[in-house]
Design a protein around this motif. Structure first.
Motif, PDB file in Angstrom:
ATOM      1  N   LEU A  27       0.830  -1.209   0.000  1.00 12.22           N
ATOM      2  CA  LEU A  27       0.000   0.000   0.000  1.00 12.22           C
ATOM      3  C   LEU A  27       0.863   1.258   0.000  1.00 12.22           C
ATOM      4  N   SER A  28       1.897   1.244   0.805  1.00 13.58           N
ATOM      5  CA  SER A  28       2.793   2.395   0.886  1.00 13.58           C
ATOM      6  C   SER A  28       3.504   2.637  -0.441  1.00 13.58           C
ATOM      7  N   HIS A  29       4.027   1.578  -1.048  1.00 14.87           N
ATOM      8  CA  HIS A  29       4.717   1.710  -2.329  1.00 14.87           C
ATOM      9  C   HIS A  29       3.760   2.158  -3.432  1.00 14.87           C
ATOM     10  N   THR A  30       2.542   1.626  -3.409  1.00 15.59           N
ATOM     11  CA  THR A  30       1.545   2.020  -4.401  1.00 15.59           C
ATOM     12  C   THR A  30       1.213   3.496  -4.252  1.00 15.59           C
ATOM     13  N   LEU A  31       1.002   3.942  -3.032  1.00 16.79           N
ATOM     14  CA  LEU A  31       0.700   5.347  -2.777  1.00 16.79           C
ATOM     15  C   LEU A  31       1.841   6.249  -3.238  1.00 16.79           C
ATOM     16  N   ASN A  32       3.072   5.875  -2.899  1.00 15.52           N
ATOM     17  CA  ASN A  32       4.231   6.668  -3.313  1.00 15.52           C
ATOM     18  C   ASN A  32       4.367   6.710  -4.833  1.00 15.52           C
ATOM     19  N   SER A  33       4.155   5.576  -5.491  1.00 16.16           N
ATOM     20  CA  SER A  33       4.250   5.519  -6.951  1.00 16.16           C
ATOM     21  C   SER A  33       3.185   6.398  -7.599  1.00 16.16           C
TER      22      SER A  33
END
Length: 110
Positions: A27-33
């Motif tokens: 979720l964190s990586h998706t949000l950052n991307s």
């Protein structure tokens, strides 16, 4: 505004398919991307609008033949898309401001 662009789906799909990571990490990586992509794709809309308007004006100033007419139509569609994105952005921004500040239920708003 992001949903109007097909690229957002691919970013979520690619980021979410990372192996050996927890859900919170995904979720964190998706949000950052998505935030990075959003800044790169939509963060410069006013600048892109101005550039497109200048390019359109240059095309309009040139002689009228079928090649230029095709390019003019293409630039007009691009400008319409950018203006619509900007309108959506302002609409979303206005709603965010209203939600943040609210009407506080004062007599002024009655």
């Amino acid at each position: 505004m992001w949903l109007r662009d097909e690229e957002h789906y691919q970013i979520v799909k690619t980021t979410w398919q990372e192996k050996d990571t927890s859900i919170t990490t995904r979720l964190s990586h998706t949000l950052n991307s998505l935030h990075k992509w959003g800044r790169e794709k939509f963060g410069i809309i006013p600048q892109r609008i101005k550039e497109t308007q200048e390019e359109l004006q240059t095309l309009n100033d040139q002689t009228n033949n079928t090649v230029y007419m095709h390019n003019i139509k293409k630039k007009e569609r691009e400008l319409d898309e950018l203006l619509q994105c900007e309108e959506i952005w302002w609409s979303q921004r206005a709603r965010t401001m209203w939600l943040k500040h609210g009407d506080k239920n004062t007599s002024y708003f009655h």
